[in-house]
Design a protein around this motif. Structure first.
Motif, PDB file in Angstrom:
ATOM      1  N   ALA A 110     -13.458  54.292  30.849  1.00  0.00           N
ATOM      2  CA  ALA A 110     -12.172  53.850  31.395  1.00  0.00           C
ATOM      3  C   ALA A 110     -11.113  53.718  30.301  1.00  0.00           C
ATOM      4  O   ALA A 110      -9.945  54.083  30.501  1.00  0.00           O
ATOM      5  N   ILE A 111     -11.511  53.207  29.128  1.00  0.00           N
ATOM      6  CA  ILE A 111     -10.549  53.012  28.044  1.00  0.00           C
ATOM      7  C   ILE A 111     -10.215  54.333  27.362  1.00  0.00           C
ATOM      8  O   ILE A 111      -9.091  54.532  26.899  1.00  0.00           O
ATOM      9  N   PHE A 112     -11.186  55.254  27.315  1.00  0.00           N
ATOM     10  CA  PHE A 112     -10.932  56.548  26.688  1.00  0.00           C
ATOM     11  C   PHE A 112     -10.168  57.495  27.619  1.00  0.00           C
ATOM     12  O   PHE A 112      -9.493  58.418  27.143  1.00  0.00           O
ATOM     13  N   LEU A 113     -10.235  57.271  28.938  1.00  0.00           N
ATOM     14  CA  LEU A 113      -9.662  58.189  29.914  1.00  0.00           C
ATOM     15  C   LEU A 113      -8.178  58.503  29.693  1.00  0.00           C
ATOM     16  O   LEU A 113      -7.771  59.659  29.869  1.00  0.00           O
ATOM     17  N   PRO A 114      -7.328  57.533  29.313  1.00  0.00           N
ATOM     18  CA  PRO A 114      -5.916  57.875  29.081  1.00  0.00           C
ATOM     19  C   PRO A 114      -5.707  58.978  28.049  1.00  0.00           C
ATOM     20  O   PRO A 114      -4.719  59.718  28.119  1.00  0.00           O
ATOM     21  N   THR A 115      -6.642  59.110  27.115  1.00  0.00           N
ATOM     22  CA  THR A 115      -6.509  60.118  26.060  1.00  0.00           C
ATOM     23  C   THR A 115      -6.495  61.535  26.619  1.00  0.00           C
ATOM     24  O   THR A 115      -5.837  62.420  26.058  1.00  0.00           O
TER      25      THR A 115
END
Length: 295
Positions: A110-115
């Motif tokens: 979830a935290i890496f997804l914006p990348t």
């Protein structure tokens, strides 16, 4: 004997062939354009009608108020956003490295997804979220944290804040992955020994984690600095450099010189190489401050 030598020679030539192909491709598509851009930076004129002007373009930089404004804006992003993002990424990485945490895979994804989201798409989403009647203002008004909507896009100060929030949201997860992978390579026995010696979590973080992550922190600082100096998509798609030139970045100014204003590709190349110079200087400073003192 001769057959063995011929076989070794063929293997060696085959290896050189595989090396030569990427070297030629990189030279053609990477180094050649760099050299041509450097030559172009010593020329000036409208469109393709360029004349050699020596270092006049570089002298012009110091009296170009728009360029100086773009540099100031970019360094504000750099000095505020990069430290906040890296500290946040490191903090999240430490939390997600805890063996007691459940659903770690979900949180990491979830935290890496914006990348991996599209730069243009997420910038447009942020533009509407932070609009005068956007969801952010409605949320803050409903919580009675503000009395009237904040002009996130049209106010010079809040427009910068919006850009900083957008960049931080997208790239925190990217840097978190570097810290997380490095944390997983630290032997757990180091922390166990520290706990036996009476070190609390705070002491372990600053005496063990930070020193062992120093090379990765230096790496992420340099890459984040380079990325911020090249900031373009968020500024163009969220604020268009406005209001006025309050959020314009150096890369947007290069684009404007080439395609928005009367085309001056020579001066645009000069501004481009100013970024190269800034990157070199800042990288040398960061290596000097954060590098291994023994090297």
């Amino acid at each position: 004997m001769h057959k063995g030598l011929n076989s070794q020679r063929r293997i060696r030539l085959t290896g050189w062939f595989f090396v030569l192909v990427p070297v030629v491709m990189i030279s053609i598509f990477y180094f050649y354009p760099m050299v041509q851009a450097l030559i172009l930076s010593f020329k000036s004129g409208r469109g393709s009608n360029l004349q050699f002007v020596g270092i006049d373009n570089y002298i012009r930089l110091f009296s170009d108020t728009t360029f100086l404004t773009a540099v100031k804006n970019t360094f504000i992003y750099l000095l505020v956003q990069v430290p906040v993002m890296l500290v946040l990424a490191l903090f999240i990485a430490v939390l997600l490295n805890d063996d007691r945490l459940k659903f770690k895979g979900f949180f990491r994804t979830a935290i890496f997804l914006p990348t991996v989201t599209s730069l243009v798409a997420y910038s447009v989403v942020f533009k509407y979220m932070f609009g005068a009647d956007g969801i952010v203002n409605k949320f803050l008004v409903n919580l009675h944290l503000i009395q009237e909507p904040i002009q996130w896009i049209t106010d010079p100060f809040w427009a910068k804040v919006t850009i900083i929030i957008a960049i931080t949201w997208r790239f925190t997860g990217y840097n978190m992955i570097f810290y997380l992978s490095s944390l997983q390579n630290i032997d757990k026995s180091v922390y166990e020994a520290a706990r036996i010696d009476g070190a609390n979590a705070f002491t372990q973080f600053f005496k063990i984690t930070i020193p062992l992550l120093k090379p990765i922190i230096l790496f992420t600082t340099i890459t984040s600095t380079i990325g911020t100096l090249q900031l373009f998509d968020e500024v163009v798609n969220i604020t268009k450099g406005g209001p006025g030139n309050a959020t314009m970045s150096i890369s947007q100014y290069i684009y404007n010189l080439s395609f928005e204003y009367t085309p001056d590709f020579g001066y645009a190349a000069t501004v481009s190489y100013s970024i190269v110079l800034m990157v070199v200087i800042l990288t040398m400073i960061q290596n000097k401050v954060g590098g291994d003192k023994r090297s």
